[in-house]
Design an enzyme around this catalytic site. Sequence first.
Site, PDB file in Angstrom:
ATOM      1  N   TRP A   1       0.868  -1.176   0.000  1.00 17.28           N
ATOM      2  CA  TRP A   1       0.000   0.000   0.000  1.00 17.28           C
ATOM      3  C   TRP A   1       0.910   1.233   0.000  1.00 17.28           C
ATOM      4  CZ3 TRP A   1      -2.025   2.541   4.927  1.00 17.28           C
ATOM      5  CH2 TRP A   1      -3.074   3.422   4.647  1.00 17.28           C
TER       6      TRP A   1
ATOM      7  N   ASP B   1       0.333  -5.112   9.978  1.00 20.64           N
ATOM      8  CA  ASP B   1      -0.723  -4.175   9.598  1.00 20.64           C
ATOM      9  C   ASP B   1      -1.983  -5.004   9.369  1.00 20.64           C
ATOM     10  OD1 ASP B   1      -2.457  -2.389   8.604  1.00 20.64           O
ATOM     11  OD2 ASP B   1      -1.204  -1.686   6.951  1.00 20.64           O
TER      12      ASP B   1
ATOM     13  N   LYS C   1     -12.708  -0.730   7.744  1.00 18.41           N
ATOM     14  CA  LYS C   1     -13.348  -1.640   6.786  1.00 18.41           C
ATOM     15  C   LYS C   1     -14.335  -2.560   7.500  1.00 18.41           C
ATOM     16  CE  LYS C   1      -9.863   0.043   4.567  1.00 18.41           C
ATOM     17  NZ  LYS C   1      -9.612   0.700   3.320  1.00 18.41           N
TER      18      LYS C   1
HETATM   19  C1  LIG Z   1      -3.009  -2.028   4.053  1.00 18.34           C
HETATM   20  C2  LIG Z   1      -3.708  -0.935   4.755  1.00 18.34           C
HETATM   21  N1  LIG Z   1      -3.281  -0.554   5.945  1.00 18.34           N
HETATM   22  C3  LIG Z   1      -3.875   0.421   6.633  1.00 18.34           C
HETATM   23  C4  LIG Z   1      -4.966   1.076   6.119  1.00 18.34           C
HETATM   24  C5  LIG Z   1      -5.510   2.148   6.996  1.00 18.34           C
HETATM   25  O1  LIG Z   1      -6.786   2.429   6.957  1.00 18.34           O
HETATM   26  P1  LIG Z   1      -7.443   3.567   7.844  1.00 18.34           P
HETATM   27  O2  LIG Z   1      -6.392   4.570   8.188  1.00 18.34           O
HETATM   28  O3  LIG Z   1      -8.490   4.140   6.967  1.00 18.34           O
HETATM   29  O4  LIG Z   1      -7.980   2.887   9.043  1.00 18.34           O
HETATM   30  C6  LIG Z   1      -5.455   0.722   4.864  1.00 18.34           C
HETATM   31  C7  LIG Z   1      -6.579   1.429   4.252  1.00 18.34           C
HETATM   32  O5  LIG Z   1      -6.862   1.382   3.113  1.00 18.34           O
HETATM   33  C8  LIG Z   1      -4.810  -0.310   4.164  1.00 18.34           C
HETATM   34  O6  LIG Z   1      -5.231  -0.709   2.973  1.00 18.34           O
END
Ligand SMILES: Cc1ncc(COP(=O)(O)O)c(C=O)c1O
Length: 396
Positions: free
Chosen positions: A130, A211, A246
Amino acid sequence: MFDSIERAPADATMGVAEAFNQDPNPHKINLSMGVFKDEGGNTSILPSVKEVESRIFREETTKTYSGIEGFPAFSKAVLPFIFGENHEALANNRAVTAHTPGGSGALRVVGDFIYKNSPATTMWVSDPTWAAHIQIFKAAGLTVNQYPYFDVQTNGLAFEKMMSLLQIIPAGDAVLLHGCCHNPTGVDPTLEQWKQIADVIHERGLLPVIDFAYQGFSRGIREDATGPLELIRPGKEAFICGSFSKNFALYNERTGSVTAVAANERAAEVVMSQVKYTIRSIYSSPPAHGGIIVSTILNDPILRKQWEGELKQMRDRINDMRQLLAETLMAKGIPGDSSFITQQKGMFSFSGLTPEQVQRLRDEHAIYIIANGRINVAAITPSNVIPICDAIAKVI
Ligand SMILES: Cc1ncc(COP(=O)(O)O)c(C=O)c1O
């Protein structure tokens, strides 16, 4: 100062979303953002969440600050959610949690924590990963390197190459692993592979940073945790970054968790003092609303059962859409075997589309995908799958 600075690069995902929003084509389709959509193409609020929100509206009496780490009910709910009720790390009180603004906030807390306490640490992330991972850890001051992860020939895990690289990472460095539903590839290690990854990480004295942004989106809440929890071994350290964006569809409430697992209870207490120090230096304390929602649902057996059903519905829909996408691509005569799409997990599929093909999909068919070819399967519906597959057939 403002006159002399250059424009920042557009965000890989948000930039596509902005272009999508500006496109006047009524038939446009957005497969870029990592958000779940229902059959009607909506990202709705879960009924269990709505129920708690109406309770909060009626019963909340104060907006006074929570602690730096959030409310106590949050960590009480979140630790067993991640580890299960009877995990050794919980029994030995060596895991501590704070509520963060989303999983992104948790990642930044980890980055700042590591940089403050061990600035020479390199953070190793998968190739690909990501895009925000690299940005967040670099912004914290860390050096970021990548280990091999995806095998383009098999559309699967490049396990041998990954293991060879892990074996030469210097002791003390940190390794980021996606707990499940790897973003962007959808490819996760098997349980046996997780065990081998955990062996090498601990043998070499590396710090695992998990993560865990999609817990419950692959096979189930507990099932998804079995692989990553292989890394949590007696006396060993780890960080786990959770997200409720999510699995509770709480995207804009910015609700996540940072969990540190220390060697023992005393060390955990010291680590928590540093986690709190780090948080105080960035955003002081977390936004309360999402944290109250998550802890209320997780701590209430009736609401929790309801929410688990809602989570299952989301998971099932994604898996159904994977199947439908693979079948429709094959029916359209797309060359190659599309069955890997059904093997991948979570919201994303790495389609193998080139940046040029992605651009043509946007220019000629108003279908928006990020440049690396990652498709958000959770945005596919029975009514848009045919135009999507027709367009893909035309551009390849
Ligand atoms: C791999 C991964 N890590 C962390 C996140 C963090 O998401 P958020 O900050 O929206 O909770 C995302 C969101 O798309 C993600 O895809």
